[in-house]
Scaffold this motif. Sequence first.
Motif, PDB file in Angstrom:
ATOM      1  N   UNK A  56       0.880  -1.178   0.000  1.00 38.81           N
ATOM      2  CA  UNK A  56       0.000   0.000   0.000  1.00 38.81           C
ATOM      3  C   UNK A  56       0.913   1.222   0.000  1.00 38.81           C
ATOM      4  N   UNK A  57       0.959   1.927  -1.129  1.00 36.09           N
ATOM      5  CA  UNK A  57       1.819   3.096  -1.250  1.00 36.09           C
ATOM      6  C   UNK A  57       1.172   4.345  -0.676  1.00 36.09           C
ATOM      7  N   UNK A  58      -0.146   4.370  -0.667  1.00 34.12           N
ATOM      8  CA  UNK A  58      -0.928   5.442  -0.037  1.00 34.12           C
ATOM      9  C   UNK A  58      -2.320   4.878   0.211  1.00 34.12           C
ATOM     10  N   UNK A  59      -3.195   5.684   0.749  1.00 31.20           N
ATOM     11  CA  UNK A  59      -4.544   5.179   1.047  1.00 31.20           C
ATOM     12  C   UNK A  59      -5.295   4.739  -0.208  1.00 31.20           C
ATOM     13  N   UNK A  60      -4.905   5.258  -1.367  1.00 33.13           N
ATOM     14  CA  UNK A  60      -5.595   4.935  -2.619  1.00 33.13           C
ATOM     15  C   UNK A  60      -4.751   4.152  -3.616  1.00 33.13           C
ATOM     16  N   UNK A  61      -3.486   3.870  -3.288  1.00 27.49           N
ATOM     17  CA  UNK A  61      -2.593   3.255  -4.267  1.00 27.49           C
ATOM     18  C   UNK A  61      -2.063   1.920  -3.749  1.00 27.49           C
ATOM     19  N   UNK A  62      -2.424   0.849  -4.462  1.00 29.02           N
ATOM     20  CA  UNK A  62      -1.977  -0.512  -4.163  1.00 29.02           C
ATOM     21  C   UNK A  62      -1.089  -0.960  -5.305  1.00 29.02           C
ATOM     22  N   UNK A  63       0.011  -1.626  -4.974  1.00 29.86           N
ATOM     23  CA  UNK A  63       0.879  -2.195  -5.991  1.00 29.86           C
ATOM     24  C   UNK A  63       1.302  -3.599  -5.573  1.00 29.86           C
ATOM     25  N   UNK A  64       1.572  -4.412  -6.583  1.00 25.40           N
ATOM     26  CA  UNK A  64       2.019  -5.788  -6.394  1.00 25.40           C
ATOM     27  C   UNK A  64       3.399  -5.924  -7.025  1.00 25.40           C
ATOM     28  N   UNK A  65       4.367  -6.418  -6.274  1.00 26.86           N
ATOM     29  CA  UNK A  65       5.681  -6.686  -6.857  1.00 26.86           C
ATOM     30  C   UNK A  65       5.561  -7.961  -7.682  1.00 26.86           C
ATOM     31  N   UNK A  66       6.068  -7.911  -8.912  1.00 29.17           N
ATOM     32  CA  UNK A  66       5.960  -9.054  -9.825  1.00 29.17           C
ATOM     33  C   UNK A  66       6.481 -10.340  -9.167  1.00 29.17           C
ATOM     34  N   UNK A  67       7.595 -10.254  -8.445  1.00 26.38           N
ATOM     35  CA  UNK A  67       8.164 -11.433  -7.781  1.00 26.38           C
ATOM     36  C   UNK A  67       7.201 -12.006  -6.744  1.00 26.38           C
ATOM     37  N   UNK A  68       6.464 -11.143  -6.041  1.00 27.46           N
ATOM     38  CA  UNK A  68       5.504 -11.627  -5.040  1.00 27.46           C
ATOM     39  C   UNK A  68       4.340 -12.357  -5.695  1.00 27.46           C
ATOM     40  N   UNK A  69       3.883 -11.860  -6.836  1.00 28.07           N
ATOM     41  CA  UNK A  69       2.784 -12.530  -7.543  1.00 28.07           C
ATOM     42  C   UNK A  69       3.259 -13.886  -8.063  1.00 28.07           C
ATOM     43  N   UNK A  70       4.476 -13.923  -8.622  1.00 27.50           N
ATOM     44  CA  UNK A  70       5.028 -15.190  -9.108  1.00 27.50           C
ATOM     45  C   UNK A  70       5.196 -16.188  -7.963  1.00 27.50           C
ATOM     46  N   UNK A  71       5.657 -15.730  -6.794  1.00 28.41           N
ATOM     47  CA  UNK A  71       5.813 -16.621  -5.638  1.00 28.41           C
ATOM     48  C   UNK A  71       4.453 -17.142  -5.182  1.00 28.41           C
ATOM     49  N   UNK A  72       3.453 -16.281  -5.197  1.00 28.81           N
ATOM     50  CA  UNK A  72       2.096 -16.694  -4.809  1.00 28.81           C
ATOM     51  C   UNK A  72       1.572 -17.752  -5.783  1.00 28.81           C
ATOM     52  N   UNK A  73       1.818 -17.549  -7.066  1.00 25.41           N
ATOM     53  CA  UNK A  73       1.414 -18.549  -8.055  1.00 25.41           C
ATOM     54  C   UNK A  73       2.167 -19.859  -7.836  1.00 25.41           C
TER      55      UNK A  73
END
Length: 86
Positions: A56-73
């Motif tokens: 969560x970069x701010x109250x309105x901005x969410x980002x996903x690190x590509x490596x985290x998504x790949x690890x989740x997959x």
Amino acid sequence: MTHRHHLDRRAENLIAACEGPDDELLSPRDVSGWLGVSPQWLAIGRGKNYGPRFQRLSSQVIRYKRADVKAWLADRLHQSTAEYAD
């Protein structure tokens, strides 16, 4: 409790299809397009703790690190159908 989803069956292909640097920050729209889910599914997953890790970069901005998504997959991969219990 682990939530099963159609992503489980496609996880390996989704990882292989991923292009770009692992440290790149992706928007929910980018990730939803990559995974073939809605941005709302990702939002629900954030609230219920079953989606990929996010920042969560701010109250309105969410980002996903590509490596985290790949690890989740990668965590969703199975060795046999016996592991895939609903």
